[in-house]
Design a protein around this motif. Sequence first.
Motif, PDB file in Angstrom:
ATOM      1  N   LEU A 111      46.810  40.128  42.094  1.00 59.43           N
ATOM      2  CA  LEU A 111      47.281  41.332  42.773  1.00 59.43           C
ATOM      3  C   LEU A 111      46.193  42.357  43.029  1.00 59.43           C
ATOM      4  CD1 LEU A 111      50.690  41.909  40.961  1.00 59.43           C
ATOM      5  CD2 LEU A 111      50.273  40.844  43.176  1.00 59.43           C
ATOM      6  N   HIS A 112      44.941  42.044  42.606  1.00 60.41           N
ATOM      7  CA  HIS A 112      43.903  43.061  42.719  1.00 60.41           C
ATOM      8  C   HIS A 112      42.660  42.501  43.384  1.00 60.41           C
ATOM      9  CE1 HIS A 112      46.420  44.408  39.261  1.00 60.41           C
ATOM     10  NE2 HIS A 112      46.388  45.527  39.982  1.00 60.41           N
ATOM     11  N   ASP A 113      41.869  43.419  43.834  1.00 62.86           N
ATOM     12  CA  ASP A 113      40.591  43.078  44.458  1.00 62.86           C
ATOM     13  C   ASP A 113      39.730  42.330  43.435  1.00 62.86           C
ATOM     14  OD1 ASP A 113      37.940  43.155  45.547  1.00 62.86           O
ATOM     15  OD2 ASP A 113      38.654  44.718  46.922  1.00 62.86           O
ATOM     16  N   LEU A 114      39.211  41.175  43.826  1.00 63.89           N
ATOM     17  CA  LEU A 114      38.456  40.339  42.897  1.00 63.89           C
ATOM     18  C   LEU A 114      37.086  40.913  42.570  1.00 63.89           C
ATOM     19  CD1 LEU A 114      39.286  36.806  44.321  1.00 63.89           C
ATOM     20  CD2 LEU A 114      40.400  38.042  42.468  1.00 63.89           C
ATOM     21  N   ARG A 115      36.726  42.019  43.230  1.00 64.77           N
ATOM     22  CA  ARG A 115      35.429  42.622  42.960  1.00 64.77           C
ATOM     23  C   ARG A 115      35.497  43.640  41.836  1.00 64.77           C
ATOM     24  NH1 ARG A 115      34.421  44.295  49.134  1.00 64.77           N
ATOM     25  NH2 ARG A 115      36.643  44.775  48.810  1.00 64.77           N
ATOM     26  N   ASN A 116      36.696  43.901  41.289  1.00 65.25           N
ATOM     27  CA  ASN A 116      36.765  44.913  40.240  1.00 65.25           C
ATOM     28  C   ASN A 116      36.224  44.364  38.927  1.00 65.25           C
ATOM     29  OD1 ASN A 116      38.892  44.528  38.050  1.00 65.25           O
ATOM     30  ND2 ASN A 116      40.111  44.052  39.868  1.00 65.25           N
ATOM     31  N   SER A 117      35.934  45.252  38.012  1.00 64.85           N
ATOM     32  CA  SER A 117      35.156  44.904  36.803  1.00 64.85           C
ATOM     33  C   SER A 117      35.963  44.197  35.730  1.00 64.85           C
ATOM     34  CB  SER A 117      34.547  46.185  36.206  1.00 64.85           C
ATOM     35  OG  SER A 117      33.727  46.838  37.148  1.00 64.85           O
ATOM     36  N   TRP A 118      37.283  44.014  35.919  1.00 62.62           N
ATOM     37  CA  TRP A 118      38.111  43.464  34.845  1.00 62.62           C
ATOM     38  C   TRP A 118      38.598  42.048  35.131  1.00 62.62           C
ATOM     39  CZ3 TRP A 118      38.684  45.669  30.155  1.00 62.62           C
ATOM     40  CH2 TRP A 118      38.232  46.981  30.026  1.00 62.62           C
TER      41      TRP A 118
END
Length: 1012
Positions: free
Chosen positions: A124-131
């Motif tokens: 559900l989230h952008d794959l570039r985020n840090s988590w």
Amino acid sequence: MNNIRSVITVIIAVMFFSIAHAQPGAEIEVQKPKKYENRKLGSEKTGEKKFTIPRKLYQNTVTHYNYYFNANNRLNEIVAAAKLASKDDYSQLLPFYNYSLDATAENKSDLDSVVYKCTAGILLHDLRNSWIDNMYLLLAKAYLFRKDLDSAELTLQYLNFSYAPKEEGGYDVPIGSNSSNDKGEFSIATKEKNSIWTKLTSRPPSRNESFIWQIRTHIEKDELPEASGIIEILRHDPNFPKRLQTDLHEVTAYWFYKQQAYDSAAFHLRNALNEATNKQEKARWEYLIAQMYQLSKKYEDAVDFYNRCVSHTTDPVMDVYARLNSIRIKRSNKGDYIQQNINDLLKMAKRDKYQNYRDIIYYATAKIELERNNSNNAQNDLLKSVEFATNNPPQRSQSFLLLGDLNYNRQSFPAAYNFYDSVDVNTLSSDTDKARINFRKPPLQKIAENTLIVIREDSLQALAKLPAQQRDAIIKKQVKLLRKAQGLKEEEPGSANAAVQKVSDLFSNNNKSSDFYFYNASVKARGFSEFKARWGERPNVDNWRRKSAIERQNQNIPDVNDTAAAATPAVTQQKPTDNSYEGLMGNIPLTAEKLDASNKSIMEALFNLAQTFISPLEEYPSAIKAYEELLRRFPNTPNKEEAWFNLVYAYQKTGDKAKSDEYKKLLLKDSTQSKWAQLVKNPQQAKKNLQESPATKKYEEIYNLFIEGKFDEAKNEKQVADSLYGNSFWTPQLLYIEAIYYVKQQEDSTAIRVLTDLTNFNGDTLLAEKAKTMIDVLKRRREIVDYLTKLNVTRNEGQTSAPASQPVNTTPKKHAAPVDTAAAPVISRDSAMAQTDNAAAPTDTTTATTDETDATTDTTATTTDEGAVEADTATSQPSPPLVLKDYRFVASDSQYVVILLDKVDKVYATEANNAFNRYNKEKYYNQKIDISNLQLDDRFNLVLQGPFADADAAMEYVDEVRPVTKSRIVPWLAPDKYSFLVISNANLQVLKSGKDMDTYKQLIQKAFPGKF
């Protein structure tokens, strides 16, 4: 929101089977339901927008707190619950972790929710985020704790490869290659930024941590070599962060723990103590470190860590065991340190602080007493342990078990039965202990009952021999004791109501006090003493109830184990006990008829005792005593021949050949026609009976487990079998291969013990001679290794190569072709081991073949009218080749002799290689026969010898060696585990590629009918 949740639910099922996984800057290709196929997930939108600072903050915050935070807390709760459910047994080596994967896997629904949260957080989230990488690591942990080890491994591998450092332009860098660094250092880890700002504002990348969990996963899958490889790389990796060094020590300790290398495991675990989540877990690891040092016989380090555990633990039971073990293993230069340790434990038992743990303390004291062979003190301490074990059923059972073992070893068999009978088997944790009790109890019950018969009848006969007046006095005294124990008045018969008799006035005010009777302690105490002196241990119930209970006790109430009692011929049906003077007098054998009946009971009881000792307990010294006593007291017993026969066998098992031969002569002289004499004359029948016994079959299974390389299972099965059957069914072959295994493991002391057992039980066999030689070598192993290490071997001047290989028969028979050394595979051989003489003449074995061999190998022979066989060498033609599928047998080709090992581990294949090599050096000392091993597949190992000049020469060697293989070369190897073949180099290459052994056997059987 509901629509999105539905999409996620479908995607979870197919995520790891989709075309590609999520990775930074890549799209996830998933199959969606038709209803949602036009809707995009957050991960699919990766790269459509710039990853601005506001977008980055939003994506990181939502992924972290809405998904990672909740999933991580849920996973921690699952592990915490598994830890609470785990209960450690401090008397045994602790498990490495204080939870098991079986316990965590029981919370499958909670783990599924963690998997759901992680998957949703990724999709559900952008794959570039840090988590995202943290979510993948958490997902792998969830799979691990759910025992989906393959899924955990795949997830960790994906995390490792996808988040590895990239080149400019996003191209992958081969992990561990020279291009992965610019300083010539080999590295697989991701170099982390150590600036203060980075540490404050971001979480370290999960890729480096994934290596730790990858090691853990390999260990849980018993893939120890793979785990070892990663450990070794990370230990020398310059980029592996310091923050994970303690984690690396933890999994390294776990790796050594799994292999029972406890000293190395303790070393690494002590460096990982900071990984403990709380003070109590740290104390638990300190206790485990102490246990491992104790097992490694590093007692000073063990005492140190037991003391550390005492200072840190909040568990009183751990505190007690740590103190006990610390005292128990404390060593000193003083000669009385064992007594000092015992005194310290006894002082500990007297302290109020340890009042509830006295059962454990006395048990530990007893074990120390046993270490110095003080059985009496040990038994007293164990009885105290039982006395204080009021609220600890497992410890009570352990104490009774040790009491039973102690008395069994002291040959106090009735006492051993009583103690074993008091053990609650359900509270025992060891299957070996359970099996030992279940095996020993029934025969020990028979022994106890028959021993009681002998003692009772001997006592009654002794009474019969006394003068009448003395006998009457003893019987009257016994009647008083029996009636007192039953609560009956001695002056009155058993039917009188003692309650109506006049008794002293307990309420008389002798001390002139006005206190009420029940408030006066001294009067109550005096009344209790007078009551006990007059009535004995009489229950506080109405007289009619008491008398009814006594009558029920006197009735024939069957024992708990009716089957075992019924199976004992000497134990007659119990009759109601008459404790009157007349009843006791009636039991004394004062007439000839009663005396004969008494002697018959003793004779049957002695015979039953001896039979039980010899089988199933196999306590041969006790059996010998019982048989000898039977023959001494009743020389004309109907069981005399059977007793002689069993004495022959028992004395053989104890090594007393002279006594065995003595009874054998008696049996053959006086009872020639009895079945027992026939068994002595025809031992094959006795051997057949022995081979059909369950014990023999069990040890054959254990032998096969050892030979096939299933060592852990073999050791466990042998331990259980030994506890059941003792050492009587040990075969020299089993002991020898067990010793070889321990030699390969470099457990020399254990190997020497096993080899010593072999020589003691089978002193007149060839294997015993081999065992003695091996014992001598093992005792000098260090000396030999030091010598070979320091040995400087130099080549003689002018010698450029090892002597040329020569076959046994260098004079080929008819149509034999010379050895094609160019086509033959090279078999390496240490020239220093092959002491050959190039000038020596080859052995002439052409005249040594039997008629049968000549008839088989000489294909040009013709038969005259008189039946004589003549060789027509002038007109002989080469035999046509035999062809079967891809195999082609040509008799004139050089051939290898193959010892085909079927389901034999490579450890024993190497030993077979050595055995044939030793035989060849002794028998064919002036020839060189190369020998090597080849593992064809999981089933077959080949020992290759040669090549020989042709098939005739190879068969000549087979005919000479095969008859002595079982008796002389490999007597430890069962005949069904090996067979002989001959094979050419061309056929060997076909066999290696096709693995079709059955077809080649068919070919060689056609070439040599009746030979293979």
